[in-house]
Design an enzyme around this catalytic site. Structure first.
Site, mmCIF file in Angstrom:
data_model
loop_
_atom_site.group_PDB
_atom_site.id
_atom_site.type_symbol
_atom_site.label_atom_id
_atom_site.label_comp_id
_atom_site.label_asym_id
_atom_site.label_seq_id
_atom_site.Cartn_x
_atom_site.Cartn_y
_atom_site.Cartn_z
ATOM 1 N N TYR A 23 0.786 -1.249 0.025
ATOM 2 C CA TYR A 23 -0.145 -0.208 0.004
ATOM 3 C C TYR A 23 0.892 1.173 0.062
ATOM 4 O O TYR A 23 1.871 1.135 0.728
ATOM 5 C CB TYR A 23 -0.931 0.041 1.298
ATOM 6 N N ASP A 42 0.972 -7.434 6.849
ATOM 7 C CA ASP A 42 -0.276 -6.527 6.677
ATOM 8 C C ASP A 42 -1.137 -7.484 6.076
ATOM 9 O O ASP A 42 -1.247 -7.942 4.929
ATOM 10 C CB ASP A 42 0.249 -5.236 5.678
#
Ligand SMILES: Cc1ncc(COP(=O)(O)O)c(C=O)c1O
Length: 384
Positions: free
Chosen positions: A103, A175
């Site tokens: 991200y 994540d």
């Protein structure tokens, strides 16, 4: 509850979510208080000040630790605040090996903030564990992974990378925002910590920001609790309550996300205006076998190639059931343009290096009636 180990949905609804003893309320109260009365100096009921601890927050932390299979969890004001807390557990001179396709906010934090405090970073294609092994250094403390990656849906083998990292004295952080603990539990695969933007599937309703770090060792939890107190980026009691409410339906939502996600991916894969589809549930995804081994479902995050910025724009202007916007993981279908939204901070060259084109569109398939989502995508794609 019976003696049998409770299943995922039961844990989501009951762990940390026990009825409130004073009144019997079946939902966790929102303890909207900044401080707690003390009977005498140092004599209190376990809470002194809400930056340090709050009963609603405690309940959420207990719940999320149970869902990921960790020993403890600590929640923060956003996913980025949680990742910042993880980086703040290190000290100047420490090195992190990170996926090259995370991200966009994560490398922005690493390169533009944490690098100023003496942390160093190497970005590698983590879909091959050998790349991680090659770039581990003596001072590497953490390997930071996202699987599947955002937005290209590349996977990494958490078990293989954890074995390599542990041999060399580094910890692994995953994540797990895209999958949620319902479809992937990295701790069971060897990861040392798991981070989420709870803003996404855990909350599930696009009505609050939050982040969590789930730990496997009490020392990690102690450091993170200290960071909550010292730096103060904690999640408010109301936002904690929203996530507690959200996780009660996580199992059913994820089942429906996955069911709709598979249908949308199949539809896009067959659509003549779509040049390529990135979804681990498609048999031609290069890591489909790993996906089947490592995940319990394929989820609802899909990226697809429209060919150009102009094409992406033509289609995105036309969507009606899908909402054009950043974020993901809500009950509503969200569609976004990584090059100008989530990954704008990488710059053109940064995006080119990892394969994010101007024509790439990302969709977080919601749980509306799937026929309506398919009709909407079909009419929008007709604009290309
Ligand atoms: C995979 C992933 N991790 C972390 C974040 C950051 O979370 P937040 O927006 O809650 O700060 C996001 C946000 O989109 C994300 O997609």
């Amino acid at each position: 509850m019976t003696n049998r180990n409770p299943g995922f949905a039961t844990r989501a609804i009951h762990v940390g979510q026990e009825p409130e003893p004073a009144t019997g309320a079946v939902t966790v109260p929102i303890y909207a208080t900044s401080t707690y009365v003390q009977e005498e100096i140092g004599k209190h009921k376990g809470h002194e000040y809400s930056r340090v601890s709050n009963p609603t927050r405690d309940r959420l932390e207990t719940n999320l630790a149970a869902l990921e299979g960790g020993v403890a969890a600590k929640v923060f004001a956003s996913g980025m605040a949680a990742i910042h807390a993880i980086a703040s557990m290190l000290k100047a001179g420490d090195h992190i090996v990170a996926g090259h396709n995370l991200y966009g906010g994560t490398p922005r934090l690493f390169n533009q903030v944490m690098a100023n405090f003496g942390l160093t970073f190497t970005y590698v294609n983590t879909s091959d564990p050998a790349n991680v092994e090659r770039d581990l250094q003596k001072n590497t403390r953490l390997v930071f992974l996202e699987t599947p990656t955002n937005p290209l849906m590349e996977l990494c083998d958490v078990r293989a990378i954890s074995e390599i990292a542990h041999r060399r004295g580094a910890e692994v952080v995953v994540d797990n925002t895209f999958m949620s603990p319902y479809f992937q539990r990295p701790i069971e695969l060897g990861a040392d910590m798991v981070v989420h933007s709870t803003t996404k599937f855990l909350n599930g309703h696009s009505d609050g920001l939050g982040g969590v770090v789930v730990c496997t060792k009490p020392e990690q939890a102690e450091k993170l609790a200290f960071l909550q107190k010292a730096a103060g980026a904690i999640l408010s009691p109301f936002e904690c309550w929203l996530v507690l409410r959200g996780v009660k339906t996580l199992a059913v939502r994820m089942e429906q996300h996955d069911c709709n996600g598979r249908k949308v991916a199949d539809f896009l894969a067959k659509h003549k205006k779509v040049r390529k589809v990135f979804y681990p549930g498609l048999p031609d995804h290069p890591q489909h076998e790993l996906a089947k081994r490592q995940m319990f479902g394929f989820g609802s995050m899909i990226a697809f190639e429209t060919g150009s910025l102009a094409n992406a724009n033509k289609m995105l202007r036309k969507v009606r059931v899908c909402s054009l916007g950043e974020s993901l993981g809500g009950v509503e279908t969200l569609i976004s343009h990584p090059a100008t939204m989530t990954h704008a901070a990488l710059g053109e060259e940064g995006r080119r290096k990892i394969g994010i084109t101007d024509g790439l569109v990302r969709i977080s398939v919601g749980i509306e009636d799937v026929g309506d989502i398919l009709d909407d995508l079909d009419q929008a794609l007709a604009a290309i």
